[in-house]
Design an enzyme around this catalytic site. Sequence first.
Site, PDB file in Angstrom:
ATOM      1  N   ASP A  49      -5.107  -4.878  -2.887  1.00 31.03           N
ATOM      2  CA  ASP A  49      -5.743  -4.905  -1.579  1.00 31.03           C
ATOM      3  C   ASP A  49      -5.417  -3.571  -0.899  1.00 31.03           C
ATOM      4  OD1 ASP A  49      -7.045  -5.950   0.676  1.00 31.03           O
ATOM      5  OD2 ASP A  49      -5.122  -6.506   1.551  1.00 31.03           O
ATOM      6  N   ASP A  71      -1.212  -9.274   0.491  1.00 33.74           N
ATOM      7  CA  ASP A  71      -0.225  -9.681   1.489  1.00 33.74           C
ATOM      8  C   ASP A  71       0.188 -11.133   1.337  1.00 33.74           C
ATOM      9  OD1 ASP A  71      -2.399 -11.059   2.426  1.00 33.74           O
ATOM     10  OD2 ASP A  71      -2.666  -9.859   4.222  1.00 33.74           O
ATOM     11  N   ASP A  94      -5.289 -13.239   0.986  1.00 27.25           N
ATOM     12  CA  ASP A  94      -5.876 -13.047  -0.336  1.00 27.25           C
ATOM     13  C   ASP A  94      -5.574 -14.196  -1.289  1.00 27.25           C
ATOM     14  OD1 ASP A  94      -7.007 -10.390   0.113  1.00 27.25           O
ATOM     15  OD2 ASP A  94      -4.925  -9.769   0.305  1.00 27.25           O
TER      16      ASP A  94
END
Length: 668
Positions: free
Chosen positions: A366, A559, A563
């Site tokens: 990410d 995180d 996600d």
Amino acid sequence: MSCKHCHNGEEHEHEHHHEHEHHHEHEHEHGQEHHHDHGHSHDHGHEHGGEAGERKSTLIRIGISAALLLLGLLLPMADWLKIGIMAVSYLVVGYPVVTEAVKSLMRLEPLDEMFLMTVASLGAFCLGDYAEGVAVMLLYEIGELFQDYAVDQSRDSIAELMDIRPDSAQVERDGRVETLSPSFVRVGEVIVVRPGEKVPLDGTVIEGASSLNTLALTGESAPRQVKPGDTALSGCVNLNGLLRIRVTHAYEDSTVARILELVEHAGENKSHADRFITRFARYYTPIVVGLALLAALVPPLFFGGDWGEWIKSALTFLVISCPCALVISVPLTFFSGIGGASRRGILVKGAGYLETLAKADTVVMDKTGTLTKGEFSIVHTEAVQGTKEELVALAAAAERFSTHPIALSLREGCQKDISAWTVENVEEISGHGIRAQVNGRAVSVGNEQLMVREGLSCPHVKQEGTVIHVAADGKYLGYIVIADAIKLGSAQAIQDLKALGIKKTVMLTGDTRSVAEAVGREVGVDEIHAGMLPDEKVNQVERLLKERGKDGALIFVGDGINDAPVLARADIGVAMGALGSDAAIEAADVVLMDDDPRKLSTAVHIARKTRAIVRQNVVFSLAVKLAVMVLGVMHLAPLWAAVFADVGVCFIAILNAMRAMSAAEKQR
């Protein structure tokens, strides 16, 4: 060497449900069974390991038995007296093993190492080889002693590492400070932490400023500065100032409690190698006992062999056959690897995850919070009228009561003291910005559309980031650019991963294409996918899973909160920047306790080193076992030599396993 834990090979499985249901997805895609397997315990059958007092008792028994053995061998005496001394020597050192063998028989589970050792040593007595029977037990107990010491050293290293459990908390109650166990402190109460003390509970600093040593949580020695309003996490050490902290989590929900629980249960998720050995023992032990019986009976019955010689060969074969080195060293190696990783602030939830991590060939990340700081800050200011400081101050004052991240970054970037400024008639204009009276001035803060609405012209800024235009009293003053800065270690992290042989690095983000490409170019990822919704990220991961190597694994780093769907689909979910994040610790398979992306390559290196040591132990143990078994059947290896080989192989394998702990130290 105690193989009590491998005798029945029975596996008791139960699923540990993560939020993202790893046990379903991972097993389907990667053959990685995410369950806890308690098919064997690591406790020793006669429980003399672990405590110094128990080891001392074992050492005394070994000493007495060895003295009696030497007495019976060296001094001339009647046969009956020699037999008596040898029997006493045998019972002194061997009674725990014999007792455990009897218990196994009563449980109808006789095919464990205790049974094999008892049969072999008593068989030697029956054949008149009294000294050899005692030697079998002596060598076995010496091996047990060394093994227990090695295991305890490994566990003590982790216990010392995780020595973050606070002993007490100083709580303010009824005007005085009381010393209580952290588990008795309630949420909302105020605790006092003096210099040199551990922070016992998670909370918010309400008074005082200090530096906190977060080494036990993050693996990094750099202190973290805290002031009123900042979070102080349990397990940190207060270095200088006195702190008053309002407790936000009960002890059982605190960071330190969660980490300790995570480390304590890390061994429950077994590796493929560990599960294979457990299943292997289910069939291996009965086969070995059957072969030993054939070796004892067939040659004398059908080929005229000597009964004594062939029974002795069968007993030797039994002693050699127990796969102690494998059963002990494989889980110990993974346990050491997990301990070594935790020294660097990398928490791995089990051996299975560490083993999969070693296979990584694709890393998907990410952007926000992983490659970038996830904290917006002022990166550029352009003042058309007045000073830059005044421009930021007016914008920060107008946004004074807003909770938006951009408003927060404006306030944090303001260098002037605006606490006494008057802010009135605040009007939020949806999709445009905000209007307010600041010290009597009509201030407008927002995007280009707001300036157009105010009848003002402003430049079209092409710089990456969020552009905030500021006007006051009908005049355009300038603009401020706010962006999420790239972490200092992000580019190095990608380089390190590629140096380890990672074939593909991919960045997925919901941000705009221009911002994503700017970040991607700077850090050096191979693929960039921008403007992605959660389901689109899952689709990309599905595609990458099909493209990865046959024996490879896909890691997703995020995180751990936003996600979850992608974490569920990846072979290994890694939570980045998870210091104090409950959701991340719960959701991820691997938790990096600070936000340094370079720790990912360290985790992969430790996992690969651990896997290599496991393979070394398996090959070495089986090769030596096979060689000595052949020698034993050929009457070339006496019973005591067989035990010595068994003890030696196990001890060498254990020492090799403990090298996994030091693999992380070399990465510092």
